[in-house]
Design a protein around this motif. Structure first.
Motif, PDB file in Angstrom:
ATOM      1  N   GLU A  61      -6.458   9.151   9.836  1.00 25.64           N
ATOM      2  CA  GLU A  61      -5.417   9.737   9.001  1.00 25.64           C
ATOM      3  C   GLU A  61      -5.341   9.054   7.642  1.00 25.64           C
ATOM      4  OE1 GLU A  61      -1.757   9.721  11.090  1.00 25.64           O
ATOM      5  OE2 GLU A  61      -2.398  11.194  12.587  1.00 25.64           O
ATOM      6  N   GLY A  62      -4.388   9.504   6.827  1.00 22.86           N
ATOM      7  CA  GLY A  62      -4.229   8.932   5.499  1.00 22.86           C
ATOM      8  C   GLY A  62      -3.569   7.566   5.536  1.00 22.86           C
ATOM      9  N   ALA A  63      -3.388   6.999   4.364  1.00 21.27           N
ATOM     10  CA  ALA A  63      -2.864   5.634   4.240  1.00 21.27           C
ATOM     11  C   ALA A  63      -1.459   5.496   4.816  1.00 21.27           C
ATOM     12  CB  ALA A  63      -2.871   5.217   2.770  1.00 21.27           C
ATOM     13  N   ALA A  64      -0.669   6.562   4.775  1.00 19.93           N
ATOM     14  CA  ALA A  64       0.715   6.486   5.258  1.00 19.93           C
ATOM     15  C   ALA A  64       0.780   6.081   6.727  1.00 19.93           C
ATOM     16  CB  ALA A  64       1.419   7.821   5.052  1.00 19.93           C
ATOM     17  N   GLY A  98       6.702  -7.533  -4.391  1.00 20.22           N
ATOM     18  CA  GLY A  98       5.960  -8.787  -4.232  1.00 20.22           C
ATOM     19  C   GLY A  98       6.144  -9.380  -2.854  1.00 20.22           C
ATOM     20  N   HIS A  99       7.355  -9.329  -2.330  1.00 21.27           N
ATOM     21  CA  HIS A  99       7.624  -9.829  -0.978  1.00 21.27           C
ATOM     22  C   HIS A  99       6.916  -8.968   0.067  1.00 21.27           C
ATOM     23  CE1 HIS A  99      10.695 -12.848  -1.999  1.00 21.27           C
ATOM     24  NE2 HIS A  99      11.121 -11.995  -2.918  1.00 21.27           N
ATOM     25  N   ILE A 100       6.975  -7.647  -0.114  1.00 23.18           N
ATOM     26  CA  ILE A 100       6.384  -6.734   0.870  1.00 23.18           C
ATOM     27  C   ILE A 100       4.878  -6.951   0.978  1.00 23.18           C
ATOM     28  CG2 ILE A 100       5.892  -4.296   1.329  1.00 23.18           C
ATOM     29  CD1 ILE A 100       8.651  -3.663   0.130  1.00 23.18           C
ATOM     30  N   ILE A 101       4.214  -7.038  -0.155  1.00 26.27           N
ATOM     31  CA  ILE A 101       2.752  -7.219  -0.151  1.00 26.27           C
ATOM     32  C   ILE A 101       2.370  -8.550   0.483  1.00 26.27           C
ATOM     33  CG2 ILE A 101       0.783  -7.633  -1.688  1.00 26.27           C
ATOM     34  CD1 ILE A 101       1.940  -5.451  -3.518  1.00 26.27           C
ATOM     35  N   ARG A 102       3.112  -9.602   0.176  1.00 22.51           N
ATOM     36  CA  ARG A 102       2.809 -10.917   0.737  1.00 22.51           C
ATOM     37  C   ARG A 102       2.961 -10.914   2.259  1.00 22.51           C
ATOM     38  NH1 ARG A 102       5.192 -16.120   1.509  1.00 22.51           N
ATOM     39  NH2 ARG A 102       3.795 -17.783   0.804  1.00 22.51           N
ATOM     40  N   TYR A 103       4.044 -10.314   2.752  1.00 22.86           N
ATOM     41  CA  TYR A 103       4.245 -10.207   4.203  1.00 22.86           C
ATOM     42  C   TYR A 103       3.082  -9.457   4.846  1.00 22.86           C
ATOM     43  CZ  TYR A 103       9.049 -11.951   4.931  1.00 22.86           C
ATOM     44  OH  TYR A 103      10.167 -12.738   5.077  1.00 22.86           O
ATOM     45  N   ARG A 104       2.701  -8.333   4.262  1.00 21.92           N
ATOM     46  CA  ARG A 104       1.628  -7.520   4.827  1.00 21.92           C
ATOM     47  C   ARG A 104       0.306  -8.273   4.861  1.00 21.92           C
ATOM     48  NH1 ARG A 104       2.866  -1.698   1.785  1.00 21.92           N
ATOM     49  NH2 ARG A 104       4.562  -1.010   3.197  1.00 21.92           N
ATOM     50  N   ALA A 105       0.003  -8.991   3.801  1.00 17.74           N
ATOM     51  CA  ALA A 105      -1.276  -9.694   3.735  1.00 17.74           C
ATOM     52  C   ALA A 105      -1.398 -10.748   4.831  1.00 17.74           C
ATOM     53  CB  ALA A 105      -1.430 -10.346   2.355  1.00 17.74           C
ATOM     54  N   TYR A 106      -0.354 -11.538   5.011  1.00 13.01           N
ATOM     55  CA  TYR A 106      -0.392 -12.589   6.039  1.00 13.01           C
ATOM     56  C   TYR A 106      -0.421 -11.994   7.444  1.00 13.01           C
ATOM     57  CZ  TYR A 106       0.150 -16.638   2.988  1.00 13.01           C
ATOM     58  OH  TYR A 106      -0.076 -17.636   2.065  1.00 13.01           O
ATOM     59  N   TYR A 127     -11.885  -5.281   7.971  1.00 16.21           N
ATOM     60  CA  TYR A 127     -10.803  -4.634   7.227  1.00 16.21           C
ATOM     61  C   TYR A 127     -10.754  -5.143   5.801  1.00 16.21           C
ATOM     62  CZ  TYR A 127      -7.655  -8.663   6.760  1.00 16.21           C
ATOM     63  OH  TYR A 127      -7.093  -9.866   6.388  1.00 16.21           O
ATOM     64  N   ALA A 128     -10.086  -4.371   4.964  1.00 17.24           N
ATOM     65  CA  ALA A 128      -9.775  -4.788   3.596  1.00 17.24           C
ATOM     66  C   ALA A 128      -8.396  -4.239   3.252  1.00 17.24           C
ATOM     67  CB  ALA A 128     -10.814  -4.267   2.615  1.00 17.24           C
ATOM     68  N   TYR A 129      -7.544  -5.096   2.724  1.00 12.76           N
ATOM     69  CA  TYR A 129      -6.192  -4.693   2.331  1.00 12.76           C
ATOM     70  C   TYR A 129      -6.245  -4.191   0.899  1.00 12.76           C
ATOM     71  CZ  TYR A 129      -1.175  -5.247   1.241  1.00 12.76           C
ATOM     72  OH  TYR A 129       0.135  -5.053   0.845  1.00 12.76           O
ATOM     73  N   ARG A 130      -5.906  -2.922   0.697  1.00 16.78           N
ATOM     74  CA  ARG A 130      -5.933  -2.301  -0.624  1.00 16.78           C
ATOM     75  C   ARG A 130      -4.516  -2.150  -1.157  1.00 16.78           C
ATOM     76  NH1 ARG A 130     -11.128  -3.381  -1.434  1.00 16.78           N
ATOM     77  NH2 ARG A 130     -12.526  -2.246  -0.006  1.00 16.78           N
ATOM     78  N   THR A 131      -4.224  -2.849  -2.246  1.00 15.22           N
ATOM     79  CA  THR A 131      -2.910  -2.742  -2.871  1.00 15.22           C
ATOM     80  C   THR A 131      -3.093  -2.497  -4.369  1.00 15.22           C
ATOM     81  OG1 THR A 131      -0.728  -3.795  -3.044  1.00 15.22           O
ATOM     82  CG2 THR A 131      -2.666  -5.248  -3.194  1.00 15.22           C
ATOM     83  N   VAL A 132      -2.071  -2.688  -5.153  1.00 19.73           N
ATOM     84  CA  VAL A 132      -2.115  -2.410  -6.588  1.00 19.73           C
ATOM     85  C   VAL A 132      -3.204  -3.256  -7.248  1.00 19.73           C
ATOM     86  CG1 VAL A 132      -0.777  -2.448  -8.733  1.00 19.73           C
ATOM     87  CG2 VAL A 132       0.328  -1.826  -6.576  1.00 19.73           C
ATOM     88  N   SER A 133      -3.964  -2.635  -8.139  1.00 22.51           N
ATOM     89  CA  SER A 133      -5.164  -3.277  -8.707  1.00 22.51           C
ATOM     90  C   SER A 133      -4.868  -4.552  -9.486  1.00 22.51           C
ATOM     91  CB  SER A 133      -5.902  -2.287  -9.614  1.00 22.51           C
ATOM     92  OG  SER A 133      -5.059  -1.844 -10.672  1.00 22.51           O
ATOM     93  N   THR A 134      -3.679  -4.692 -10.045  1.00 26.95           N
ATOM     94  CA  THR A 134      -3.370  -5.894 -10.830  1.00 26.95           C
ATOM     95  C   THR A 134      -3.037  -7.104  -9.960  1.00 26.95           C
ATOM     96  OG1 THR A 134      -1.094  -5.068 -11.019  1.00 26.95           O
ATOM     97  CG2 THR A 134      -2.573  -4.659 -12.882  1.00 26.95           C
ATOM     98  N   SER A 154       2.613   3.453  -8.951  1.00 22.76           N
ATOM     99  CA  SER A 154       2.135   2.152  -8.486  1.00 22.76           C
ATOM    100  C   SER A 154       3.169   1.471  -7.608  1.00 22.76           C
ATOM    101  CB  SER A 154       1.792   1.242  -9.685  1.00 22.76           C
ATOM    102  OG  SER A 154       2.974   0.893 -10.392  1.00 22.76           O
ATOM    103  N   GLY A 155       2.681   0.647  -6.690  1.00 23.26           N
ATOM    104  CA  GLY A 155       3.569  -0.107  -5.816  1.00 23.26           C
ATOM    105  C   GLY A 155       3.062  -0.128  -4.387  1.00 23.26           C
ATOM    106  N   PRO A 156       3.672  -0.950  -3.534  1.00 21.86           N
ATOM    107  CA  PRO A 156       3.233  -1.060  -2.141  1.00 21.86           C
ATOM    108  C   PRO A 156       3.435   0.210  -1.319  1.00 21.86           C
ATOM    109  CG  PRO A 156       5.234  -2.349  -2.525  1.00 21.86           C
ATOM    110  CD  PRO A 156       4.727  -1.928  -3.865  1.00 21.86           C
ATOM    111  N   HIS A 157       4.159   1.202  -1.859  1.00 26.73           N
ATOM    112  CA  HIS A 157       4.296   2.478  -1.153  1.00 26.73           C
ATOM    113  C   HIS A 157       2.978   3.257  -1.149  1.00 26.73           C
ATOM    114  CE1 HIS A 157       5.141   3.310  -5.402  1.00 26.73           C
ATOM    115  NE2 HIS A 157       4.718   4.555  -5.185  1.00 26.73           N
ATOM    116  N   LYS A 158       1.961   2.728  -1.844  1.00 27.92           N
ATOM    117  CA  LYS A 158       0.631   3.346  -1.845  1.00 27.92           C
ATOM    118  C   LYS A 158      -0.433   2.449  -1.197  1.00 27.92           C
ATOM    119  CE  LYS A 158       1.201   6.429  -5.815  1.00 27.92           C
ATOM    120  NZ  LYS A 158       0.865   7.652  -5.077  1.00 27.92           N
TER     121      LYS A 158
END
Length: 369
Positions: A127-130, A190-198, A223-230, A264-268
């Motif tokens: 399925e998609g990223a969602a 920033g908090h959401i992405i950090r939690y997800r990565a760990y 796996y590879a975690y894909r988030t905002v390019s910056t 842009s953002g962790p919702h993607k």
């Protein structure tokens, strides 16, 4: 962690149901559309404050009733607890814990921990990223209450920002508040992405071991975690990540106004899964997809155990019928510890599970066999 009893009133097709559950395996058997999955959904609601089959909580109210109720008495963290959810036909869902009403739904998330494995999860890989974000969010909201609060605030900010972007054409003055919402979303993001990565790093270490046990070491799960390019380092501080998200939002401000959408953002965010170095979404066979999804779910269960020393309640919704005999054996051999709730149309498939309790489900009525 074990549920001792479950009470339902006007929930889905149940006018009233009182269940005393075994601390081991509980099997709910019956024909399709009789209410087996509704029992698991009630437990999931008490655990995550969400319905896993419908985003609209009012869908849980039995036809003709004014509200739906679900309550569980359970043992966790070395003490007895009770959690109750009331879904009114109008107004907000009410959650009480040990008789005390919770101000926020997120305050109750994670007290009763569950891991759900349903047929839809077998297609999570394709399925998609969602779907993969939802997989992460459901687990993290239970494991880390602060994550649940960050995610709730982020969703509210996102909804408001979308409303500003869509209405700004008629009311340009709304754009005066756009940057404030973008900045706050960035800091929360920033908090959401950090939690997800760990979480992902630890989860995939376990999933890779389980995957190798099922498929053999020749098919390595990656796996590879894909988030905002910056975002240069998702393991950095929340402030560093938030600043990089803000930079991206500023660079895309004009584009967001033009397309009336938050770009842009962790919702993607997405998680790219690979098997043997190739994209699982694009190239995996049906058997490989099942093995991958199964490995992720069992790894999620182990993550909960590592965090608290207690196995979460495992909810298996008609999954065994989707797995071949070898994978069925693998699942059943890994649920010796902890409480399990299984729905099944063919109880003979569970003959290998000793002990526990068997329930017959028919037309919204549950009886112990």
């Amino acid at each position: 962690m074990t549920i001792q009893s479950l009470h339902l009133r006007d929930f889905r097709n149940y006018e009233m149901a009182e269940l005393a559950l075994s601390p081991g395996v509980n099997v709910f058997c019956g024909e399709n559309a009789q209410g087996k999955t509704n029992i698991l959904e009630a437990v999931g609601l008490l655990s995550t404050t969400r319905l896993f089959r419908s985003g609209q909580k009012r869908d849980a109210i039995r036809f003709g009733a004014q509200q739906a109720e679900a309550e569980a008495s359970f043992f966790a963290q070395r003490r007895d607890m009770t959690i109750r959810a009331v879904i009114p036909s109008a107004g907000r869902v009410q959650i009480t814990v040990n008789g005390l009403r919770q101000k926020r739904l997120s305050d109750a998330s994670g007290l009763l921990r569950t891991v759900l494995f349903c047929p839809e999860d077998l297609m999570m890989v394709r399925e998609g990223a969602a779907a993969r974000r939802r997989f992460l969010d459901v687990a993290l909201c239970q494991l880390r209450p602060n994550y649940a609060r960050y995610l709730s605030e982020y969703h509210k900010l996102h909804e408001n920002k979308i409303r500003i972007l869509k209405d700004a054409e008629e009311k340009p003055s709304l754009l005066d508040a756009l940057d404030d919402f973008s900045f706050r979303m960035s800091m929360i993001g920033g908090h959401i992405i950090r939690y997800r990565a760990y979480y992902l790093r630890s989860l995939m270490e376990k999933a890779q071991i389980i995957h190798a046990s099922i498929s053999g070491k020749e098919e390595q799960l990656g796996y590879a975690y894909r988030t905002v390019s910056t975002v240069t380092d998702p393991f950095g501080t929340a402030k560093q990540i938030g600043t990089q998200l803000w930079e991206h939002a500023c660079a895309h401000r004009a584009a967001e106004i033009a397309v009336q959408s938050c770009l842009s953002g962790p919702h993607k965010d997405d998680v790219e899964l690979t098997i043997g170095g190739q994209s699982a979404k694009a190239f995996a066979s049906q058997g490989q997809v099942r093995t991958c999804a199964l490995s992720l779910k069992l790894a999620e269960r182990d993550m909960f155990f590592d965090d608290s020393g207690e196995y979460p309640v495992l909810l298996l919704d008609d999954v065994l019928s989707e797995l071949d005999a070898r994978r069925q054996d693998f699942v059943l051999n890994r649920i010796e510890n902890g409480q399990v709730l299984i729905t099944c149309c063919e109880p003979e498939k569970l003959a290998r599970v000793e002990g526990g309790r068997l329930f017959a489900v028919s037309g919204g009525t549950v009886t112990t066999v």
